[in-house]
Design an enzyme around this catalytic site. Structure first.
Site, PDB file in Angstrom:
ATOM      1  N   LYS A   1       0.885  -1.262  -0.037  1.00 34.18           N
ATOM      2  CA  LYS A   1       0.237   0.171   0.018  1.00 34.18           C
ATOM      3  C   LYS A   1       1.069   0.917  -0.386  1.00 34.18           C
ATOM      4  CE  LYS A   1      -4.093  -1.817   2.948  1.00 34.18           C
ATOM      5  NZ  LYS A   1      -4.221  -1.226   4.287  1.00 34.18           N
TER       6      LYS A   1
ATOM      7  N   ASP B   1      -8.269   2.044   4.029  1.00 36.26           N
ATOM      8  CA  ASP B   1      -8.585   0.636   4.781  1.00 36.26           C
ATOM      9  C   ASP B   1      -9.566   0.226   3.230  1.00 36.26           C
ATOM     10  OD1 ASP B   1      -8.909  -1.310   6.944  1.00 36.26           O
ATOM     11  OD2 ASP B   1     -10.572  -1.323   5.815  1.00 36.26           O
TER      12      ASP B   1
ATOM     13  N   HIS C   1      -8.815   0.746  -6.996  1.00 31.12           N
ATOM     14  CA  HIS C   1      -9.421   1.268  -5.620  1.00 31.12           C
ATOM     15  C   HIS C   1      -8.907   2.648  -5.265  1.00 31.12           C
ATOM     16  CE1 HIS C   1      -7.074  -1.941  -5.054  1.00 31.12           C
ATOM     17  NE2 HIS C   1      -7.350  -1.553  -3.791  1.00 31.12           N
TER      18      HIS C   1
HETATM   19  P1  IMP Z   1      -6.021  -3.500   5.362  1.00 30.96           P
HETATM   20  O1  IMP Z   1      -7.211  -1.725   4.614  1.00 30.96           O
HETATM   21  O2  IMP Z   1      -5.236  -3.104   6.397  1.00 30.96           O
HETATM   22  O3  IMP Z   1      -7.931  -4.383   6.484  1.00 30.96           O
HETATM   23  O4  IMP Z   1      -6.334  -4.439   4.341  1.00 30.96           O
HETATM   24  C1  IMP Z   1      -6.072  -4.346   3.910  1.00 30.96           C
HETATM   25  C2  IMP Z   1      -6.277  -6.165   2.597  1.00 30.96           C
HETATM   26  O5  IMP Z   1      -6.900  -5.959   1.593  1.00 30.96           O
HETATM   27  C3  IMP Z   1      -4.832  -6.035   2.297  1.00 30.96           C
HETATM   28  O6  IMP Z   1      -3.929  -6.924   3.268  1.00 30.96           O
HETATM   29  C4  IMP Z   1      -5.206  -7.420   0.984  1.00 30.96           C
HETATM   30  O7  IMP Z   1      -5.293  -9.101   1.185  1.00 30.96           O
HETATM   31  C5  IMP Z   1      -5.743  -6.952   0.890  1.00 30.96           C
HETATM   32  N1  IMP Z   1      -6.199  -5.435  -0.499  1.00 30.96           N
HETATM   33  C6  IMP Z   1      -6.920  -4.508  -0.493  1.00 30.96           C
HETATM   34  N2  IMP Z   1      -5.820  -4.164  -1.672  1.00 30.96           N
HETATM   35  C7  IMP Z   1      -5.418  -4.392  -2.306  1.00 30.96           C
HETATM   36  C8  IMP Z   1      -4.668  -4.020  -3.394  1.00 30.96           C
HETATM   37  O8  IMP Z   1      -4.677  -3.560  -3.842  1.00 30.96           O
HETATM   38  N3  IMP Z   1      -4.565  -5.294  -4.242  1.00 30.96           N
HETATM   39  C9  IMP Z   1      -4.591  -7.094  -3.866  1.00 30.96           C
HETATM   40  N4  IMP Z   1      -5.054  -6.820  -2.648  1.00 30.96           N
HETATM   41  C10 IMP Z   1      -5.293  -5.739  -1.830  1.00 30.96           C
END
Ligand code: IMP
Length: 188
Positions: free
Chosen positions: A13, A70, A174
């Site tokens: 990210k 998020d 996104h």
């Molecule tokens: P959080 O926002 O830290 O709860 O984590 C979001 C999770 O969604 C990540 O660890 C990925 O598994 C998944 N995710 C979010 N954005 C992407 C992306 O751009 N590509 C692939 N997986 C994503």
């Protein structure tokens, strides 16, 4: 260049946000670089709540502009799962295999999914959220080695997100859309 701390410990990210925001005049530094060694509990029930929880936790430590993302994968055939639980759906590195297994009997036309992202922003004066979404399909096998998380099984047209270059992904993702919306808000 405006400096913004990103409230994340996720290298994928951080890398994407840095690349998207640099041409727009924003330098992104990690929460670690800014001295915020924390991992707040993401106990909200929406992307927006969780993004705000992370942004606030880091802002309280660094007291400089902070953004938090998020995001997650919402699969229609699974009633929107894994959604806010995307990071915890399966052990890191096995999320694609686990999802492919869960969807092994779901036919092509029922494999619609979206990546969704909410970015929360806080500085001394403003606090708001913006969002972005990318619609696609869950493939039947992993394809490509770029990106992170669910990218190898998220099909956008005939390419998986892991088969795209960073620029191609940022253009339609996104996160790319949410970051561009953030820039528009910051310009106001
Ligand atoms: P959080 O926002 O830290 O709860 O984590 C979001 C999770 O969604 C990540 O660890 C990925 O598994 C998944 N995710 C979010 N954005 C992407 C992306 O751009 N590509 C692939 N997986 C994503």
């Amino acid at each position: 260049m405006t400096k913004i701390v990103m409230a994340t410990n996720n290298a994928g990210k951080l890398h994407e946000a840095t690349e998207i925001l640099a041409p727009l005049g924003i330098e992104v530094i990690s929460q670690k670089e800014a001295g915020a060694d924390c991992e707040p509990e993401e106990n909200g029930s929406t992307f927006a709540e969780n993004a705000m929880i992370k942004a606030k936790a880091v802002y309280d430590i660094v007291k400089m502009p902070v953004l938090a993302d998020d995001s997650g994968l919402c699969v229609d055939a699974l009633d929107g799962r894994p959604g806010v639980y995307s990071a915890r759906y399966a052990p890191k590195g096995s999320e694609c295999e686990t999802l492919l297994k869960e969807m092994k009997d779901v036919p092509e036309q029922e494999r619609r999914a979206s990546f969704q992202c909410v970015v929360a922003y806080i500085d001394g004066e403003r606090q708001f959220t913006v969002c972005g979404r990318c619609d696609g399909n869950i493939g039947f096998e992993k394809k490509g080695t770029n990106g992170f998380g669910y990218d190898p099984i998220f099909m956008y047209g005939d390419k998986s997100m892991a088969e795209m270059t960073a620029d191609e992904k940022n253009e339609i993702s996104h996160r790319g859309k949410a970051m561009k919306a953030l820039c528009e808000m910051l310009k106001k």
